[in-house]
Design an enzyme around this catalytic site. Structure first.
Site, PDB file in Angstrom:
ATOM      1  N   CYS A  80      43.035  97.241  46.581  1.00 49.33           N
ATOM      2  CA  CYS A  80      44.326  97.660  46.011  1.00 49.33           C
ATOM      3  C   CYS A  80      45.541  97.210  46.819  1.00 49.33           C
ATOM      4  O   CYS A  80      45.688  97.541  48.000  1.00 49.33           O
ATOM      5  CB  CYS A  80      44.355  99.178  45.864  1.00 49.33           C
ATOM      6  N   ARG A 280      37.082  99.081  27.577  1.00 50.46           N
ATOM      7  CA  ARG A 280      38.318  98.305  27.752  1.00 50.46           C
ATOM      8  C   ARG A 280      38.084  97.060  28.607  1.00 50.46           C
ATOM      9  O   ARG A 280      37.597  97.159  29.737  1.00 50.46           O
ATOM     10  CB  ARG A 280      39.397  99.180  28.413  1.00 50.46           C
TER      11      ARG A 280
HETATM   12  N1  SAM Z   1      46.087 106.045  42.645  1.00 50.96           N
HETATM   13  C1  SAM Z   1      45.374 106.405  41.490  1.00 50.96           C
HETATM   14  C2  SAM Z   1      43.876 106.255  41.650  1.00 50.96           C
HETATM   15  O1  SAM Z   1      43.439 105.365  42.368  1.00 50.96           O
HETATM   16  O2  SAM Z   1      43.148 107.039  41.038  1.00 50.96           O
HETATM   17  C3  SAM Z   1      45.817 105.679  40.249  1.00 50.96           C
HETATM   18  C4  SAM Z   1      46.198 104.218  40.290  1.00 50.96           C
HETATM   19  S1  SAM Z   1      44.899 103.048  40.687  1.00 50.96           S
HETATM   20  C5  SAM Z   1      45.814 101.588  40.941  1.00 50.96           C
HETATM   21  C6  SAM Z   1      43.994 102.859  39.175  1.00 50.96           C
HETATM   22  C7  SAM Z   1      42.806 101.939  39.174  1.00 50.96           C
HETATM   23  O3  SAM Z   1      43.218 100.582  39.148  1.00 50.96           O
HETATM   24  C8  SAM Z   1      41.855 101.977  40.360  1.00 50.96           C
HETATM   25  O4  SAM Z   1      40.952 103.037  40.286  1.00 50.96           O
HETATM   26  C9  SAM Z   1      41.121 100.668  40.234  1.00 50.96           C
HETATM   27  O5  SAM Z   1      39.931 100.835  39.493  1.00 50.96           O
HETATM   28  C10 SAM Z   1      42.111  99.781  39.481  1.00 50.96           C
HETATM   29  N2  SAM Z   1      42.581  98.682  40.351  1.00 50.96           N
HETATM   30  C11 SAM Z   1      43.430  98.783  41.382  1.00 50.96           C
HETATM   31  N3  SAM Z   1      43.623  97.594  41.976  1.00 50.96           N
HETATM   32  C12 SAM Z   1      42.866  96.710  41.301  1.00 50.96           C
HETATM   33  C13 SAM Z   1      42.636  95.308  41.455  1.00 50.96           C
HETATM   34  N4  SAM Z   1      43.190  94.603  42.439  1.00 50.96           N
HETATM   35  N5  SAM Z   1      41.802  94.701  40.576  1.00 50.96           N
HETATM   36  C14 SAM Z   1      41.212  95.425  39.593  1.00 50.96           C
HETATM   37  N6  SAM Z   1      41.394  96.743  39.404  1.00 50.96           N
HETATM   38  C15 SAM Z   1      42.200  97.383  40.259  1.00 50.96           C
HETATM   39 FE1  SF4 Z   2      46.003 104.330  46.131  1.00 52.86          FE
HETATM   40 FE2  SF4 Z   2      44.952 104.255  43.682  1.00 52.86          FE
HETATM   41 FE3  SF4 Z   2      45.444 101.983  45.053  1.00 52.86          FE
HETATM   42 FE4  SF4 Z   2      43.469 103.552  45.855  1.00 52.86          FE
HETATM   43  S1  SF4 Z   2      43.621 102.488  43.887  1.00 52.86           S
HETATM   44  S2  SF4 Z   2      45.032 102.612  47.187  1.00 52.86           S
HETATM   45  S3  SF4 Z   2      44.307 105.569  45.391  1.00 52.86           S
HETATM   46  S4  SF4 Z   2      46.948 103.433  44.312  1.00 52.86           S
END
Ligand code: SAM
Ligand code: SF4
Ligand code: DTB
Length: 335
Positions: A80, A280
């Site tokens: 992330c 999805r």
């Molecule tokens: N912070 C909250 C959480 O993690 O539950 C909500 C936002 S988070 C960005 C939502 C989802 O986006 C994550 O659980 C992950 O599965 C997906 N995600 C985040 N970064 C990603 C990436 N680089 N490539 C694919 N999916 C990603």
């Molecule tokens: Fe934070 Fe959600 Fe990204 Fe994990 S996926 S670092 S909890 S924003």
């Protein structure tokens, strides 16, 4: 292997083949592994059969995403860009104001989206932040759009407040198999995620829960991820299957990308194991050809994120998506 007609398949499905239409919560890993191991045409045939039993195969649900609070997240999810543990080019920003979010929702509706999903880079929301999020949910609902939020871990009172505001879906992903999970995140456990899913379910909110592939996991982890999802007490109504978007500065940047056919297989197996869920075709479409996306739709995916941005990374332009649906003779699902 000989070609199987749909009728003979349905009436004489060999043991080990999924019975189309049956919703089961007792999938074994062996059964799921066997699905992944099927010859591609057999797997797609099964997925198509299950899909057509439950859905119009020409319809795709489209949701638009907005990051309402970006970056600076205390969690260390290795994929992330929003984690404060990694140096990426992302600029952190605080929670957007309600009016700005609602203007974005109106634009998404005008462009044809039926659901508006708001994401915040939180470990869990603070109660005072939830006031604003509830106002956003109410505003989105008042426009006649479905609402979805993803805010991290929730307590039961917080889930109750979101439900009272009219929230339709809560997104919280299991991300991967229980075994691989520790390689990706150290700041919260698999059980924490399961607990939040139960809290959301108990509040009467629809669950959106899936995972990410292409993180360097093995086939057995993809088996374990689908197994974890398909053996939840109720299947998530929405199952996002994300292909990792590699972002420079995160630990997973530079890894070997996933064979697109293995991505399609994951979609197909999710479709077979969760027959009534919307599957999805989620993050990663910007790095897929139209033909790969078409295969995913054939494999049983029936929803996409629509709009030029996911949360922080690019997604295909709306006109490219509409042109693809039209070329395929498919159309956005009405509310
Ligand atoms: N912070 C909250 C959480 O993690 O539950 C909500 C936002 S988070 C960005 C939502 C989802 O986006 C994550 O659980 C992950 O599965 C997906 N995600 C985040 N970064 C990603 C990436 N680089 N490539 C694919 N999916 C990603
Ligand atoms: Fe934070 Fe959600 Fe990204 Fe994990 S996926 S670092 S909890 S924003
Ligand atoms: C989900 O499973 N995928 C979406 C949504 N739920 C919130 C998020 C994808 C994020 C991709 C990386 C980014 O744009 O930051």
């Amino acid at each position: 292997m000989s070609v199987v007609s749909i009728d003979s398949f349905v009436s004489n499905a060999p043991s080990g083949f999924a019975q189309p239409g049956a919703v089961r919560h007792d999938w074994s890993r062996d059964e799921i592994r066997a699905l992944f191991a099927l010859p591609f045409p057999e797997l797609i045939f099964q997925a198509q059969t299950v899909h057509r039993r439950n859905f119009d195969p020409t319809q795709v649900q489209i949701s638009t995403l907005l990051s309402i609070k970006t970056g600076g997240c205390p969690e260390d999810c290795a994929y992330c860009p929003q984690s404060s543990a990694y140096e990426t080019e992302l600029k952190a920003s605080k929670l957007m104001d309600v009016d700005t979010v609602l203007a974005e929702a109106a634009a998404a509706k005008a462009a044809g989206a039926s659901r508006f999903c708001m994401g915040a880079a939180w470990r869990s929301p603070k109660d005072r932040d939830l006031d604003a999020v509830c106002a956003m949910v109410e505003g989105v609902k008042a426009m006649g759009l479905e609402s979805c939020v993803t805010l991290g871990m929730l307590t039961p009172p917080q889930a109750g407040r979101l439900k009272d505001a009219g929230l339709d879906y809560y997104n919280h992903n299991l991300d991967t198999s229980p075994e691989f999970y520790g390689e990706i995140i150290s700041t919260r456990t698999y059980q924490d995620r399961l607990d939040t899913l139960e809290t959301v379910r108990d509040a009467g909110i629809n669950v959106c829960c899936g995972g990410i592939v292409g993180m360097g996991e093995g086939l057995e982890d993809r088996v374990g991820m689908v197994h974890a999802l398909a053996t939840l007490p109720s299947h998530p109504e929405s199952v996002p299957i994300n292909m990792l978007v590699q972002v420079e500065g995160t630990p997973l940047a530079g890894g070997q990308g996933l064979d697109r056919l293995d991505f399609v297989r994951t979609i197909a197996v999710a479709r077979i194991c969760m027959p009534e869920s919307m599957v999805r075709l989620s993050a990663g479409r910007e790095d897929m050809t139209d033909e790969t996306q078409a295969l995913c739709l054939l494999a049983g995916a029936n929803s996409i994120f629509y709009g030029p941005k996911l949360l922080t990374t690019p997604n295909p332009a709306q006109d490219r998506d509409m042109a693809l649906l039209e070329r395929l003779g498919m159309s956005p699902m009405a509310l």
